[in-house]
Write a protein that holds these residues in place. Structure first.
Motif, PDB file in Angstrom:
ATOM      1  N   SER A  11     -19.141  -4.170   9.534  1.00 27.70           N
ATOM      2  CA  SER A  11     -19.722  -2.955   8.962  1.00 27.70           C
ATOM      3  C   SER A  11     -19.910  -1.866  10.013  1.00 27.70           C
ATOM      4  CB  SER A  11     -21.064  -3.287   8.298  1.00 27.70           C
ATOM      5  OG  SER A  11     -20.879  -4.162   7.206  1.00 27.70           O
ATOM      6  N   TRP A  12     -20.459  -2.225  11.176  1.00 25.49           N
ATOM      7  CA  TRP A  12     -20.572  -1.232  12.258  1.00 25.49           C
ATOM      8  C   TRP A  12     -19.191  -0.666  12.594  1.00 25.49           C
ATOM      9  CZ3 TRP A  12     -25.273   0.312  12.910  1.00 25.49           C
ATOM     10  CH2 TRP A  12     -26.365  -0.559  13.012  1.00 25.49           C
ATOM     11  N   SER A  13     -18.201  -1.556  12.678  1.00 27.61           N
ATOM     12  CA  SER A  13     -16.846  -1.128  13.043  1.00 27.61           C
ATOM     13  C   SER A  13     -16.226  -0.248  11.974  1.00 27.61           C
ATOM     14  CB  SER A  13     -15.965  -2.353  13.299  1.00 27.61           C
ATOM     15  OG  SER A  13     -16.500  -3.157  14.333  1.00 27.61           O
ATOM     16  N   ALA A  14     -16.460  -0.591  10.705  1.00 25.46           N
ATOM     17  CA  ALA A  14     -15.928   0.222   9.610  1.00 25.46           C
ATOM     18  C   ALA A  14     -16.537   1.618   9.633  1.00 25.46           C
ATOM     19  CB  ALA A  14     -16.199  -0.464   8.268  1.00 25.46           C
ATOM     20  N   ALA A  15     -17.841   1.690   9.919  1.00 26.73           N
ATOM     21  CA  ALA A  15     -18.493   2.999  10.013  1.00 26.73           C
ATOM     22  C   ALA A  15     -17.905   3.813  11.151  1.00 26.73           C
ATOM     23  CB  ALA A  15     -19.995   2.813  10.199  1.00 26.73           C
ATOM     24  N   GLN A  73     -11.645 -11.896  20.534  1.00 26.85           N
ATOM     25  CA  GLN A  73     -11.114 -11.309  21.757  1.00 26.85           C
ATOM     26  C   GLN A  73      -9.823 -10.531  21.501  1.00 26.85           C
ATOM     27  OE1 GLN A  73     -12.729 -11.055  24.706  1.00 26.85           O
ATOM     28  NE2 GLN A  73     -11.062  -9.635  25.140  1.00 26.85           N
ATOM     29  N   PRO A  74      -8.906 -11.024  20.657  1.00 27.26           N
ATOM     30  CA  PRO A  74      -7.728 -10.205  20.344  1.00 27.26           C
ATOM     31  C   PRO A  74      -8.088  -8.824  19.809  1.00 27.26           C
ATOM     32  CG  PRO A  74      -7.332 -12.457  19.659  1.00 27.26           C
ATOM     33  CD  PRO A  74      -8.759 -12.395  20.110  1.00 27.26           C
ATOM     34  N   TYR A  75      -9.155  -8.736  19.011  1.00 20.88           N
ATOM     35  CA  TYR A  75      -9.574  -7.418  18.521  1.00 20.88           C
ATOM     36  C   TYR A  75      -9.975  -6.504  19.673  1.00 20.88           C
ATOM     37  CZ  TYR A  75     -12.768  -3.812  16.936  1.00 20.88           C
ATOM     38  OH  TYR A  75     -13.407  -2.610  16.751  1.00 20.88           O
ATOM     39  N   PHE A  76     -10.810  -7.002  20.576  1.00 21.94           N
ATOM     40  CA  PHE A  76     -11.234  -6.162  21.699  1.00 21.94           C
ATOM     41  C   PHE A  76     -10.048  -5.771  22.581  1.00 21.94           C
ATOM     42  CE2 PHE A  76     -15.395  -8.048  20.644  1.00 21.94           C
ATOM     43  CZ  PHE A  76     -16.122  -6.872  20.518  1.00 21.94           C
ATOM     44  N   ASP A  77      -9.064  -6.656  22.685  1.00 20.21           N
ATOM     45  CA  ASP A  77      -7.861  -6.328  23.449  1.00 20.21           C
ATOM     46  C   ASP A  77      -7.073  -5.195  22.799  1.00 20.21           C
ATOM     47  OD1 ASP A  77      -8.475  -8.364  25.222  1.00 20.21           O
ATOM     48  OD2 ASP A  77      -7.150  -9.835  24.266  1.00 20.21           O
ATOM     49  N   GLU A  78      -7.102  -5.147  21.458  1.00 20.46           N
ATOM     50  CA  GLU A  78      -6.284  -4.187  20.709  1.00 20.46           C
ATOM     51  C   GLU A  78      -7.015  -2.875  20.407  1.00 20.46           C
ATOM     52  OE1 GLU A  78      -5.429  -6.450  17.253  1.00 20.46           O
ATOM     53  OE2 GLU A  78      -4.160  -7.900  18.307  1.00 20.46           O
ATOM     54  N   ALA A  79      -8.318  -2.832  20.622  1.00 22.13           N
ATOM     55  CA  ALA A  79      -9.120  -1.707  20.133  1.00 22.13           C
ATOM     56  C   ALA A  79      -9.485  -0.700  21.212  1.00 22.13           C
ATOM     57  CB  ALA A  79     -10.390  -2.250  19.479  1.00 22.13           C
ATOM     58  N   LYS A  80      -8.701  -0.662  22.283  1.00 21.95           N
ATOM     59  CA  LYS A  80      -9.034   0.234  23.397  1.00 21.95           C
ATOM     60  C   LYS A  80      -9.063   1.705  22.989  1.00 21.95           C
ATOM     61  CE  LYS A  80      -9.075  -3.310  26.194  1.00 21.95           C
ATOM     62  NZ  LYS A  80     -10.374  -3.913  26.589  1.00 21.95           N
ATOM     63  N   ALA A  81      -8.353   2.043  21.920  1.00 22.87           N
ATOM     64  CA  ALA A  81      -8.355   3.443  21.471  1.00 22.87           C
ATOM     65  C   ALA A  81      -9.743   3.903  21.039  1.00 22.87           C
ATOM     66  CB  ALA A  81      -7.368   3.630  20.313  1.00 22.87           C
ATOM     67  N   PHE A  82     -10.631   2.965  20.746  1.00 16.79           N
ATOM     68  CA  PHE A  82     -11.977   3.313  20.295  1.00 16.79           C
ATOM     69  C   PHE A  82     -13.011   3.246  21.419  1.00 16.79           C
ATOM     70  CE2 PHE A  82      -9.822   1.983  16.409  1.00 16.79           C
ATOM     71  CZ  PHE A  82     -10.144   3.033  15.555  1.00 16.79           C
ATOM     72  N   ALA A  83     -12.581   3.047  22.646  1.00 15.97           N
ATOM     73  CA  ALA A  83     -13.522   2.996  23.765  1.00 15.97           C
ATOM     74  C   ALA A  83     -14.336   4.291  23.825  1.00 15.97           C
ATOM     75  CB  ALA A  83     -12.762   2.796  25.078  1.00 15.97           C
ATOM     76  N   GLY A  84     -15.643   4.160  23.911  1.00 13.69           N
ATOM     77  CA  GLY A  84     -16.519   5.320  23.980  1.00 13.69           C
ATOM     78  C   GLY A  84     -16.900   5.907  22.645  1.00 13.69           C
ATOM     79  N   ALA A  85     -16.386   5.339  21.554  1.00 20.57           N
ATOM     80  CA  ALA A  85     -16.723   5.863  20.227  1.00 20.57           C
ATOM     81  C   ALA A  85     -18.183   5.579  19.894  1.00 20.57           C
ATOM     82  CB  ALA A  85     -15.813   5.236  19.177  1.00 20.57           C
ATOM     83  N   LYS A  86     -18.739   6.384  18.994  1.00 23.44           N
ATOM     84  CA  LYS A  86     -20.105   6.190  18.519  1.00 23.44           C
ATOM     85  C   LYS A  86     -20.114   6.120  16.988  1.00 23.44           C
ATOM     86  CE  LYS A  86     -22.235   8.680  22.405  1.00 23.44           C
ATOM     87  NZ  LYS A  86     -22.828   7.511  23.071  1.00 23.44           N
ATOM     88  N   ILE A  87     -21.191   5.580  16.453  1.00 23.62           N
ATOM     89  CA  ILE A  87     -21.406   5.532  15.008  1.00 23.62           C
ATOM     90  C   ILE A  87     -22.421   6.627  14.697  1.00 23.62           C
ATOM     91  CG2 ILE A  87     -22.294   4.146  13.093  1.00 23.62           C
ATOM     92  CD1 ILE A  87     -21.438   1.675  14.900  1.00 23.62           C
ATOM     93  N   ARG A  88     -22.001   7.675  14.023  1.00 21.89           N
ATOM     94  CA  ARG A  88     -22.837   8.865  13.875  1.00 21.89           C
ATOM     95  C   ARG A  88     -23.498   8.966  12.505  1.00 21.89           C
ATOM     96  NH1 ARG A  88     -22.331  11.563  18.433  1.00 21.89           N
ATOM     97  NH2 ARG A  88     -20.433  11.286  19.680  1.00 21.89           N
ATOM     98  N   GLN A  89     -23.155   8.064  11.582  1.00 18.48           N
ATOM     99  CA  GLN A  89     -23.796   8.084  10.274  1.00 18.48           C
ATOM    100  C   GLN A  89     -25.252   7.611  10.366  1.00 18.48           C
ATOM    101  OE1 GLN A  89     -20.867   6.715  11.122  1.00 18.48           O
ATOM    102  NE2 GLN A  89     -19.561   6.330   9.338  1.00 18.48           N
TER     103      GLN A  89
END
Length: 314
Positions: A104-108, A233-249
């Protein structure tokens, strides 16, 4: 309740709805199912909302792919997106627990256009960027200690297989019922999840729901649910494009103070607001373990309905 089978994202999703109004999408964790949200769904429906819950991939009436690579957070978020699309819903508030909170955090974070608020229990946001918790623990030589590494191993399927023993045991040892000296400790294999419950199904859990879950796991096994750990761990390896992102809702976080992971991580409200700057609620629930929605349903329901009704949501 209305039950629907939705074809999306390459699998069939078992979806259950109750009530009418703005959509609230419930996302469960390990080893749960849509039934774990029944108390919250009823409260939300009574307050004028459309409560929607699903069996996540690997669980219950939803498809159970064999390949762990099909269980990353990307796939799980895709399932939530697919549910909204198939039901013709333009936006929803997310409610997540355990791994369902992570999703849910990730979807947001990924789809703020669809998910306009998020209410999570037990697991704070763990966003991509830098070494993951798993990598840090592995580097520290804790691979034989931290429970998630055991959950990833092939033999975990068999360790969990006796659902009539493992499911009540997991509910009991992770709750606020055991003495602290015996309760689940994520870093101590001698205080693991895989111990029989001394009282059977704990009194805070709905016996009918737990027995239905046991029957499902005895039929289908735990390979699918355990794949969520194998895909972390595969997700964290693949999700580098979201480094530094925040959840603003607008967001809300609640947890039991007796939860073993909460004790281990010792997070504070400021740790969450650093990545969730619009956090509207931070609720520690004393004497409760890993299952606030079951152990303290009145507190959780009041907080959830209040959050949904607050002016900041819609």
């Amino acid at each position: 309740m209305k039950q629907t089978q939705i074809e999306s994202n390459g699998i069939t999703l078992n979806v259950v709805e109750e009530g009418e109004g703005p959509a609230v999408l419930f996302v469960h964790g390990f080893p749960d199912g849509w039934r774990g949200w029944r108390g919250q769904m009823a409260a939300v429906a009574a307050a004028g909302y459309r409560a929607i819950a699903l069996d996540m991939r690997g669980y219950g009436g939803t498809s159970k792919p064999e390949d762990p690579a099909l269980y990353t957070v990307f796939y799980c978020v895709g399932d939530l997106v697919g549910v909204l699309a198939e039901l013709g819903i333009e936006h929803a508030t997310l409610v997540g627990h355990d791994f369902g909170a992570t999703v849910s955090w990730s979807a947001a974070m990924m789809r703020p256009d669809l998910f306009d608020a998020v209410f999570c229990l037990s697991v704070p946001p763990v966003l991509p960027g830098g070494p993951s918790m798993l990598e840090r623990l592995k580097s520290a030589g804790k691979e034989d200690d931290f429970y998630m590494f055991r959950q990833m191993r092939p033999e975990a399927d068999q360790e969990w297989a006796d659902a009539a023993t493992t499911l009540p045991g997991m509910l009991y040892w992770t709750s606020g019922l055991p003495d602290a000296s015996e309760a689940w400790d994520p870093m101590d294999p001698d205080k693991s999840l895989n111990r029989p419950s001394p009282i059977g199904i704990p009194p805070f859990a709905n016996r009918e729901d737990v027995e239905a879950a046991i029957a499902g796991f005895e039929r289908d096994g735990f390979h699918g649910p355990l794949n969520t750990y194998r895909a972390m761990q595969p997700y964290f390896d693949e999700a580098k494009a979201f480094a530094g992102a925040k959840i603003r809702q607008p967001a809300f976080f609640g947890f039991g103070t007796d939860d073993g992971m909460v004790r281990m991580r010792a997070f504070k409200e400021g740790d969450i607001t650093s990545v969730v700057p619009n956090l509207k609620g931070f609720l520690p629930i004393e004497g409760v373990g890993h299952w606030p929605q079951l152990e303290a349903p009145e507190i959780v329901n009041e907080a959830l309905v209040g959050f949904l009704g607050s002016p900041v949501i819609r």
